[in-house]
Design a protein around this motif. Structure first.
Motif: not given
Ligand SMILES: Cc1cc2nc3c(=O)[nH]c(=O)nc-3n(C[C@H](O)[C@H](O)[C@H](O)COP(=O)(O)OP(=O)(O)OC[C@H]3O[C@@H](n4cnc5c(N)ncnc54)[C@H](O)[C@@H]3O)c2cc1C
Ligand code: FES
Lengths: 106, 342
Positions: B184-186, B214-215, B231
């Motif tokens: 997840h991004r966060r 993030q992919v 990333k």
């Protein structure tokens, strides 16, 4: 009146007049800026109005609100400068604002 | 061969307009079945903005999307319409005048005199992240929904997202997957706090991993994924080994199968007349966000009005030659009987 510049993925720029009180998304839609889909019409419920605020404007544009932060989970390639443009209100202080439009809203 | 469900009318879409169509059809004794792809009624109101207030429903100064849905359900209860959720109507075939056959992706078959398309912005479909090359893995290594859990047994599963679907499937698939990673991004989730807690416990017990990032790319061959390139939030890139990726980025509306039913279309909308809200095919109506006509406003109240007029014509198809008496619910004992208030 505040001038807002939308920079496309390919570098093309379009500068529009934003009226205070409107959102940056509404300014884009009114001027038919490509790449801002705004499927939900500004209700912060779709994340298809995603933009990257140019570094020098990030502070002036202000922080994301909590609802926007949640909704950004549904955007692609979220960066520190990411905002949902329906959540940025145009003010005189934003005269000159520059935002980049992602290659694709999704 | 499945049993054919025979009924007066099939309503495609259980959004506010489809729900109110049940009411208007009910008043004129047209029995209906309602089909929706979602697992619950309410359409956009339920899926996109359940907690947000609506201010322009006549006589309801403020009502949330969820409230409006539950009020509509209460209002249409007397008519005993049958609901079929998790079903997408894929085919609409005309066999003759007022003889339609409808099929769903779940194998249901309907035969009806009248069809009401209340498909709104179209069918809700999972959003597909624009990761380069993702198409070539779809259906083999990349899935946007879980139809059968067993299909994920023994796999190295990577789930991407932070909403309820992402968290629920992380928890449900973890016991049968060979390995489970949530990305997840966060480190904050919109999902229910209970599921987040459960996920964190699984991480603490060493049963799964949670990564931030993030992919950005996919690695693999011949439709079989071997890794996702990610990333991280510090900007560094790393790979997560996986043969099964489930991205959960919410839903979007696509016109979907409606386009294939031989109806006239105008910019992905269905043109109708404004007396009956009927499409180019007699007996097939379109109400709510899906239709278009001069002056159309995509508002819930417009859809309600359209439902009322549509029902008048639907009555005539069900009862050819019969005259429909104009009546008020306030004073008509026969309408009140149908509503169960008399
Ligand atoms: C954020 C937001 C705020 C809004 N605010 C307002 C407001 O304040 N006032 C107002 O009047 N309107 C508002 N709207 C618009 C309003 O929600 C729509 O006009 C309304 O939902 C349209 O209802 P509908 O029944 O036509 O379609 P929808 O609500 O779109 O429902 C259509 C249903 O049909 C289903 N479906 C589609 N195709 C198929 C198929 N092939 N098989 C089975 N099922 C299918 C879909 O899954 C969906 O559930 C808002 C919309 C949004 C997104
Ligand atoms: S327009 Fe939908 S989130 Fe901004």
């Amino acid at each position: 009146m505040a001038k807002i510049t939308f920079i496309q993925h390919n570098g093309a720029e379009q500068t529009c007049d934003g009226s205070p009180g409107m959102s940056v998304m509404e300014t884009a839609i009114k001027n038919m800026v490509p790449g801002i889909d705004a499927d939900c019409g500004g209700a912060c419920a779709c994340a298809t109005c995603h933009v990257y605020v140019e570094p020098e404007w990030v502070d002036k544009a202000g922080p994301r609100n909590p609802m926007e932060e949640d909704m950004l989970d549904f955007a692609f390639d979220v960066q520190d400068s990411s905002r949902l443009s329906c959540q940025i209100k145009v003010t005189d202080a934003l005269d000159g604002l520059r935002v980049r439009v992602p290659a694709k809203q999704f | 061969m499945s049993d054919v469900i025979t009924t007066d009318a099939v309503i495609i879409g259980a959004g506010p307009c489809g729900l109110f169509a049940v009411f208007e059809l009910g008043l004129v004794d047209v029995k209906c079945h309602v089909v929706d792809i979602l697992d619950r009624p309410g359409g956009q109101c339920a899926e996109l903005y359940p907690e947000k207030p609506i201010y322009d429903i006549p006589a309801l100064p403020i009502v949330t999307g969820a409230e409006l849905t539950s009020r509509l359900l209460e209002q249409i209860k007397p008519f005993g319409a049958e609901f079929h959720y998790n079903q997408m109507v894929t085919e609409l075939i005309k066999h003759g005048d007022n003889d339609f056959e409808l099929k769903t992706d779940g194998g249901l078959v309907f035969r009806s005199k009248v069809v009401v398309i209340a498909a709104g912005g179209g069918s809700f479909q999972p959003k597909k992240p624009p990761i380069p090359g993702i198409d070539s893995y779809e259906g083999t290594s990349v899935f946007y929904s879980v139809k059968k859990m067993e299909a994920f047994r023994g796999r190295d599963v990577l789930i991407v997202g932070g909403g309820d679907s992402a968290l629920d499937w992380t928890i449900n698939l973890q016991p049968i997957a060979k390995s489970m990673t949530l990305l997840h991004r966060r480190d904050d989730f919109r999902a229910a706090p209970d599921s987040v807690k459960k996920m964190r416990e699984l991480v603490a017990e060493g049963k799964m991993q949670f990564r931030l990032g993030q992919v950005t790319g996919l690695k693999g061959e011949a439709g079989v994924l071997s890794a996702a390139t990610v990333k991280g939030n510090d900007g560094a890139t790393f790979d997560i080994a996986t043969n099964t990726m489930l991205p959960f980025f919410g839903l979007t509306m696509k016109l979907g199968p409606v386009a294939e039913w031989g109806l006239n279309l105008h910019e992905n909308l269905v043109p109708v007349d404004t007396a009956k809200f009927e499409t180019s095919t007699p007996g097939v109506f379109a109400i709510g966000d899906i239709n278009t006509y001069p002056g159309k406003l995509k508002l819930i109240l417009s859809g309600f009005h359209e439902a009322a007029l549509m029902a008048q014509q639907a009555f005539k198809y069900k009862n050819p030659g019969e005259r429909l008496l104009f009546q008020y619910t306030t004073s008509s004992s026969s309408l009140q009987k149908k509503l169960g208030v008399n």
